[in-house]
Design an enzyme around this catalytic site. Structure first.
Site, PDB file in Angstrom:
ATOM      1  N   CYS A   1      -0.532   4.074   2.413  1.00  0.00           N
ATOM      2  CA  CYS A   1      -0.162   3.975   3.838  1.00  0.00           C
ATOM      3  C   CYS A   1       0.994   4.221   4.180  1.00  0.00           C
ATOM      4  O   CYS A   1       1.485   4.654   5.162  1.00  0.00           O
ATOM      5  CB  CYS A   1      -0.684   2.446   4.228  1.00  0.00           C
ATOM      6  SG  CYS A   1      -2.111   1.818   3.293  1.00  0.00           S
ATOM      7  N   ASP A   2       2.215   3.625   3.127  1.00  0.00           N
ATOM      8  CA  ASP A   2       3.591   3.370   3.916  1.00  0.00           C
ATOM      9  C   ASP A   2       4.567   4.121   3.134  1.00  0.00           C
ATOM     10  O   ASP A   2       5.741   4.476   3.539  1.00  0.00           O
ATOM     11  CB  ASP A   2       3.949   2.021   3.547  1.00  0.00           C
ATOM     12  CG  ASP A   2       3.059   1.058   4.378  1.00  0.00           C
ATOM     13  OD1 ASP A   2       2.667   1.405   5.548  1.00  0.00           O
ATOM     14  OD2 ASP A   2       2.845  -0.218   4.157  1.00  0.00           O
TER      15      ASP A   2
ATOM     16  N   CYS B   1       0.865  -1.274  -0.090  1.00  0.00           N
ATOM     17  CA  CYS B   1       0.069  -0.062  -0.041  1.00  0.00           C
ATOM     18  C   CYS B   1       0.942   1.599  -0.174  1.00  0.00           C
ATOM     19  O   CYS B   1       1.723   1.524   1.014  1.00  0.00           O
ATOM     20  CB  CYS B   1      -0.845   0.011   1.268  1.00  0.00           C
ATOM     21  SG  CYS B   1      -1.893   1.575   1.194  1.00  0.00           S
TER      22      CYS B   1
END
Ligand code: NAP
Length: 313
Positions: free
Chosen positions: A140-141, A137
């Site tokens: 997200c990261d 992701c």
């Protein structure tokens, strides 16, 4: 304790939320269940630029809008409520949904909108470095990799789009693909080719992800030669595995596990519809997911009404 509904919707991405909006608006007693926050794949997408009416909107913002919209019509939404399994009751027609919490819900109709999970590369180092440099992701990261060189694996829309997104943070992104032909849409490929921080590596078979406490390199083989590519992170976007195994009864599916439906989203089991990314179809777009959800909601409403009419007679 068992709660009874007209319609249970499993999954709170665009397909499930559209189904929820329509079923609630048609005055059915409906509940939508999602194991996490609402939004599904929208939450893994930074910018949405191909949903008609929204020239550019953050995936997370569209998720909130869709959730609020369906709640406005009275949909009961239960997020962070993982479903363990979906089964049929002893009568062979009631849909029984068992939650991880132990609670049981029943309904006449069920709309399966459970999407799927990322496909794993299944090479040494992938599991070991998950969360320590291996990610599925970018939204997200990505921010954890400021100024680093990254590898993105895959050749579809997700790999190319997310690779482009990661260049906000990374000093360089290598898009590593096993062939020299890409599935990604030309518009996404053109954008990535124009991005000076992106380099494509094609015909590359990933062999392993290496490091110490965290990822340090991607090892791949190209035209018979092993190559070690020093990177601080590896983002894997090689497709999707549908969450169809939640269904305990047999439902017809294709060889990859996607549920087959007719044109009304009806599966091989009467009273169960499949919509969005869990359904076998040409493409996985927000617009098609919303269309699926709408069609299934209308069909499920007619089904529930006919069962209620029959019970009254
Ligand atoms: P995808 O289109 O199925 O592409 C998967 C890619 O991963 C392919 O290039 C495939 O290679 C490669 N791959 C598969 N297994 C592999 C393995 N074991 N090792 C190495 N490479 C492997 O998946 P996706 O990109 O996740 O997209 C899924 C769906 O979401 C698509 O329908 C896509 O259109 C949609 N989507 C759309 C957008 C958008 O419209 N902006 C954004 C993201 C996703 P081969 O080509 O060699 O098979």
């Amino acid at each position: 304790m068992t709660s009874e509904y007209d319609v249970i919707i499993v999954g709170g991405g665009p397909a499930g939320l559209a189904a929820g909006l329509y079923t609630a608006r048609m005055d059915l007693k409906a509940v939508l269940l999602d194991r996490g926050p609402l939004g599904g794949q929208l939450l893994n997408t930074e910018l949405v630029e191909d949903y008609p009416g929204f020239e550019s909107i953050l995936g997370a913002d569209l998720a909130v809008k869709m959730g609020d919209h369906s709640r406005k019509f009275g949909l009961e939404v239960r997020d962070f409520e993982p479903v363990k399994e979906v089964d049929l009751g002893a009568d062979g027609t009631t849909k029984v949904v068992r939650l991880e919490s132990g609670e049981e819900l029943t309904s006449r109709a069920l709309i399966m909108a459970a999407g799927g999970l990322p496909r794993y590369l299944e090479v040494p180092g992938e599991k070991e470095f998950w969360g320590r440099g291996v990610s599925y992701c970018a939204v997200c990261d990505g921010a954890f990799f400021k100024g680093q060189e990254l590898a993105v694996i895959g050749g579809g829309d997700a790999a190319v789009e997310e690779g482009d997104f990661l260049t906000r943070y990374a000093s360089k992104v290598y898009i590593v693909h096993r062939r020299d032909q890409f599935r990604a849409q030309p518009i996404l490929l053109d954008r990535a080719h124009d991005n000076p921080k992106i380099e494509f590596i094609t015909d590359a078979a990933v062999k392993s992800i290496a490091g110490d406490g965290k990822v340090r390199a991607l090892n791949y083989e190209r035209h018979g030669r092993p190559v070690e590519l020093p990177v601080g992170g590896v983002f894997i976007f090689i497709g999707f595995v549908p969450n169809s195994k939640l269904l305990k009864m047999h439902v017809d599916h294709d060889e990859a596990g996607y549920l087959n439906t007719d044109r009304n989203m009806q599966t091989s089991v009467p009273g169960i519809w499949a919509v969005g990314d869990v359904r076998a179809q040409l493409t996985k777009q927000i617009a098609t997911a919303v269309g699926d959800g709408t069609t299934a909601a209308v069909a499920a409403s007619a089904y529930v009404t006919s069962l209620k009419d029959a019970a009254r007679r």
